[in-house]
Structures are given as structure tokens and as C-alpha cells.
Scaffold this motif. Sequence first.
Motif, PDB file in Angstrom:
ATOM      1  N   SER A   9      17.096  11.364  -0.810  1.00  0.00           N
ATOM      2  CA  SER A   9      18.283  10.922  -1.205  1.00  0.00           C
ATOM      3  C   SER A   9      19.382  10.672  -0.039  1.00  0.00           C
ATOM      4  O   SER A   9      20.133   9.685  -0.172  1.00  0.00           O
ATOM      5  CB  SER A   9      19.018  11.926  -2.170  1.00  0.00           C
ATOM      6  OG  SER A   9      18.760  12.984  -1.931  1.00  0.00           O
ATOM      7  N   GLN A  38      21.650   6.592   1.272  1.00  0.00           N
ATOM      8  CA  GLN A  38      22.837   6.378   1.910  1.00  0.00           C
ATOM      9  C   GLN A  38      23.075   5.352   2.953  1.00  0.00           C
ATOM     10  O   GLN A  38      23.985   4.865   3.478  1.00  0.00           O
ATOM     11  CB  GLN A  38      23.534   7.676   2.716  1.00  0.00           C
ATOM     12  CG  GLN A  38      23.762   8.653   1.741  1.00  0.00           C
ATOM     13  CD  GLN A  38      25.224   8.566   1.124  1.00  0.00           C
ATOM     14  OE1 GLN A  38      26.024   7.608   1.166  1.00  0.00           O
ATOM     15  NE2 GLN A  38      25.506   9.509   0.690  1.00  0.00           N
ATOM     16  N   ASP A  87      28.961  18.234   1.463  1.00  0.00           N
ATOM     17  CA  ASP A  87      28.213  18.328   0.311  1.00  0.00           C
ATOM     18  C   ASP A  87      28.975  17.837  -0.931  1.00  0.00           C
ATOM     19  O   ASP A  87      30.100  17.951  -0.889  1.00  0.00           O
ATOM     20  CB  ASP A  87      28.091  19.810   0.165  1.00  0.00           C
ATOM     21  CG  ASP A  87      27.088  20.084  -1.015  1.00  0.00           C
ATOM     22  OD1 ASP A  87      25.862  20.188  -0.901  1.00  0.00           O
ATOM     23  OD2 ASP A  87      27.566  20.301  -2.091  1.00  0.00           O
ATOM     24  N   GLU A  88      28.375  17.214  -1.892  1.00  0.00           N
ATOM     25  CA  GLU A  88      29.064  16.961  -3.080  1.00  0.00           C
ATOM     26  C   GLU A  88      29.951  17.726  -3.681  1.00  0.00           C
ATOM     27  O   GLU A  88      30.727  17.269  -4.330  1.00  0.00           O
ATOM     28  CB  GLU A  88      27.946  16.373  -4.019  1.00  0.00           C
ATOM     29  CG  GLU A  88      27.114  15.084  -3.852  1.00  0.00           C
ATOM     30  CD  GLU A  88      26.398  14.857  -4.894  1.00  0.00           C
ATOM     31  OE1 GLU A  88      26.033  13.634  -5.090  1.00  0.00           O
ATOM     32  OE2 GLU A  88      25.567  15.656  -5.600  1.00  0.00           O
ATOM     33  N   SER A  89      29.667  18.990  -3.426  1.00  0.00           N
ATOM     34  CA  SER A  89      30.548  20.003  -4.328  1.00  0.00           C
ATOM     35  C   SER A  89      31.554  20.611  -3.206  1.00  0.00           C
ATOM     36  O   SER A  89      31.996  21.544  -3.587  1.00  0.00           O
ATOM     37  CB  SER A  89      29.792  21.232  -4.990  1.00  0.00           C
ATOM     38  OG  SER A  89      29.262  21.665  -3.723  1.00  0.00           O
ATOM     39  N   GLN A 140      38.033  15.360  -0.085  1.00  0.00           N
ATOM     40  CA  GLN A 140      38.391  14.096  -0.808  1.00  0.00           C
ATOM     41  C   GLN A 140      38.806  12.985   0.241  1.00  0.00           C
ATOM     42  O   GLN A 140      39.611  13.370   1.249  1.00  0.00           O
ATOM     43  CB  GLN A 140      39.629  13.794  -1.709  1.00  0.00           C
ATOM     44  CG  GLN A 140      39.165  13.975  -3.161  1.00  0.00           C
ATOM     45  CD  GLN A 140      39.070  15.587  -3.608  1.00  0.00           C
ATOM     46  OE1 GLN A 140      39.656  16.383  -3.417  1.00  0.00           O
ATOM     47  NE2 GLN A 140      37.948  15.993  -4.297  1.00  0.00           N
ATOM     48  N   PRO A 168      29.424  11.737   0.579  1.00  0.00           N
ATOM     49  CA  PRO A 168      28.744  12.778  -0.158  1.00  0.00           C
ATOM     50  C   PRO A 168      27.340  12.838   0.241  1.00  0.00           C
ATOM     51  O   PRO A 168      26.591  11.973   0.367  1.00  0.00           O
ATOM     52  CB  PRO A 168      28.937  12.428  -1.745  1.00  0.00           C
ATOM     53  CG  PRO A 168      29.145  10.786  -1.657  1.00  0.00           C
ATOM     54  CD  PRO A 168      29.701  10.625  -0.345  1.00  0.00           C
ATOM     55  N   LYS A 202      23.737  15.298  -0.567  1.00  0.00           N
ATOM     56  CA  LYS A 202      23.071  16.013  -1.538  1.00  0.00           C
ATOM     57  C   LYS A 202      22.311  17.257  -0.782  1.00  0.00           C
ATOM     58  O   LYS A 202      21.068  16.711  -0.260  1.00  0.00           O
ATOM     59  CB  LYS A 202      22.276  15.551  -2.615  1.00  0.00           C
ATOM     60  CG  LYS A 202      23.161  15.094  -3.938  1.00  0.00           C
ATOM     61  CD  LYS A 202      22.109  14.724  -4.898  1.00  0.00           C
ATOM     62  CE  LYS A 202      22.349  13.098  -5.537  1.00  0.00           C
ATOM     63  NZ  LYS A 202      21.662  12.202  -5.630  1.00  0.00           N
ATOM     64  N   GLN A 205      21.178  21.221  -1.471  1.00  0.00           N
ATOM     65  CA  GLN A 205      21.399  22.178  -2.237  1.00  0.00           C
ATOM     66  C   GLN A 205      21.293  23.560  -1.411  1.00  0.00           C
ATOM     67  O   GLN A 205      21.451  24.730  -1.858  1.00  0.00           O
ATOM     68  CB  GLN A 205      20.426  22.297  -3.595  1.00  0.00           C
ATOM     69  CG  GLN A 205      20.886  22.857  -4.837  1.00  0.00           C
ATOM     70  CD  GLN A 205      20.277  22.887  -5.748  1.00  0.00           C
ATOM     71  OE1 GLN A 205      19.366  21.903  -6.001  1.00  0.00           O
ATOM     72  NE2 GLN A 205      20.002  23.938  -6.442  1.00  0.00           N
TER      73      GLN A 205
END
Length: 365
Positions: A203, A207, A305-307, A311, A320, A322, A324
Motif C-alpha cells: 500500500s 502512493q 500514519d493515517e491516525s 493535517q 498518509p 498505513k 499498523q
Amino acid sequence: DKGRYRHFMLKEIFEQPQVVNDTLEGRLVNHKIIIETLGANANKVFADTRAVQIIACGTSYHAALVAKYWIEDYLNIPCLVEIASEYRYRETAVLPNSLFITISQSGETADTLAALKKAKEQGYLGTLTVCNSPASSMVRESDFTLLTRAGTEIGVASTKAFTAQLVSLMLLMVTIGKAQGMDEAKEKSIVDALEHLPNEIQSALEQAEAIEDLSEAFAEKHHTLFLGRGQQYPIAMEAALKLKEISYIHAEAYAAGELKHGPLALIDKEMPIVVVAPKDNLLEKLKSNIEEVRSRGGQLFVFADESANIQSSDGITVFPIKSQYAITAPMVYTIPMQLLSYYVAVIKGTDVDQPRNLAKSVTVE
Ligand code: F6R
């Protein structure tokens, strides 16, 4: 054969999910890490190991620096890392019960090989090489070999060999840990992360187009800073090396906490700053480093990281990622850094696979 790719480097970047699978093949058995090829004596040496000395050059040195974070964190034994050209020519002191490790794609790098020969006279418990070339001098000269399975790497700038080194070093770290009684839960958490790694790299590769667009912002610049903290600091160093090597743009990496000790003076709107910001225990500190740079007019490009809850805003562009699992995040964040240096080099029209003044295998000092 480059297939549908314009350069070997790009092909090798895209091979990385497969390279990780190959490096793990037969070594993850029923959610356990088993490396059979190290031989029976290795376990005895690992059980006795109370310190680790790693020697390498260039990209392989950056892999060693990541491994240091893992070895000290998970095994609680000291890990010293040094570039070969320094180690071989100075008086070195050996910690008791130390294991000596070299890391090399080619297995022929003159300085690393000389450091290995020196180490054999120095009373280490044993010598081990993490190497991509089965028939190489380093394999021949070492007591133990852990082969990375990146396949032949043609691009002079190392990409897939680096990822394979990191995966192999993680397997090695757990293997040493198990010889010293690492608990199963720790091993399982690492196995989980490794099993998801090929997909996470895949993933990150998706990008590529966004990073190609981004590369325009770098092509006209003369300098770039890369920032990371913890195990991402060596990833920032590797990113800076890649950009220098193939795009000929001066780049430097800093541990983000070190900014206020000098490099902040470099920040202005002409200085792009790339940040690797995975979700880990240093994220909040990294966010304040980002703010230090933004408030001084720096142009930030943050791979987060997405989380992570960072911004895009004035002066900050966020990409972003990914990822985990904190432990394998170095491998994942390496991918956009490789792609960035590649696309910047393509815009600049350099000889990507054969950058000026460099050789694939540095067999002279
Ligand atoms: C960077 C690069 C070099 C090598 C270094 C060590 O992209 O390729 O910095 O990493 O010359 O080479 P090996 O790993 O073959 O010992």
C-alpha cells in the motif's frame, strides 16, 4: 531485464513486497521464527551473547542503526554500530561476550571485509554476516551467515537489499532473543507485524503517483532536510543518502530532537523538510518539532500514519501512510523515501541506475 519499468531502481523498489516474502520464506513456521541455516553452534553463541558490535558501510550501515534500536529495546543488551572505514583503523575495545556482525549487500566491500578480518583476531564470541551474496568473501570469512534474499540488485542505489537486511536483522534479533529466553508473546507480536509487512509495503507503493507529483517541489532545490526520531532516525539518514546519491541534491538527516541545537538556523522557505512520522511513542514530541519548523517558515512534507492526526495546512503537506505495527514501520516508511529520491532524479535527468562517481561494489578502500 527492466520489464515495464524505466529503470532497474524502480523495478527493484516495486519488488519489495516479494523480497520480504522471500526473506521470510521457511523462516516463519506456525507463527514462530526459525532460522535453520545458521547451524547448531549459533544458538550456543547467541545464548552467551551479552553485547553486539555491528559494522557496515552506507545503506547497510543504516540498516545496522535500525537494528540497534531493536536489539537494545527487545533484548536489553548493548549494541554498538560503526562504519567499517573507521572501525578498521582505530584501536577498538571489545565488550565481554560480544557477537560481531557485518551487514553487506555485496559481501565484498573492502572496508567491511577488513573490519571482519580484524575482528577475528579480537576475541569476539563469533562472527556473523547478514549478506545478500551467497558466494562472497564475507560469507566465506564469517562463522555464521544469514542470507538476505533480495535477489540480484542492479541499481547502484540500494533499495530492496536494504529492506531485506531489515527483515533479516529482525529475524536475527528474535533468534538471539529466543536463545536467551525471549517470551512467546513478544515473538508472536513480531511475527504478526512481519506477516502483514508485504501488504503494508504494497500500500505504500500505491502512493507512487502522489510522490511523483510531489517530487516537482524538490527538483529545483539545492538542499533538503529529513527528520525522524527513534528507529525512524536511521530511515531519515537513508532517505538523505538516497537523495544525494541519485539526484545530486545535498541532503541531511537529523534526529528531530536535535533541531534546536543548530539546524533550525537553516530553515527558511527555500528549504524543504521531509518528516517521517509513524504512530509511536514519540509522535507527540515529533509534532512539536514539526511546529518549530513550520513557525519559522519551513516547507514541510510529512509522511504520517493515517491516525496520527496531523493535517495539511499552511506550510505542511501530509501524505498518509498505513503502518499498523510500530516495529516494522521503518520498512514501510522507507518506501516513500525511495520513491521520492527516484522521481526527483528522473526530473533532474540523472543516470538513476548508475549515478556519477559511484560503484555498486566498493572493493577498493
Ligand atoms: C547506497 C549504497 C552504498 C552501499 C555501501 C555498502 O545506496 O549502495 O552506500 O550500501 O557501499 O555496500 P555493501 O552493502 O555491498 O557492503
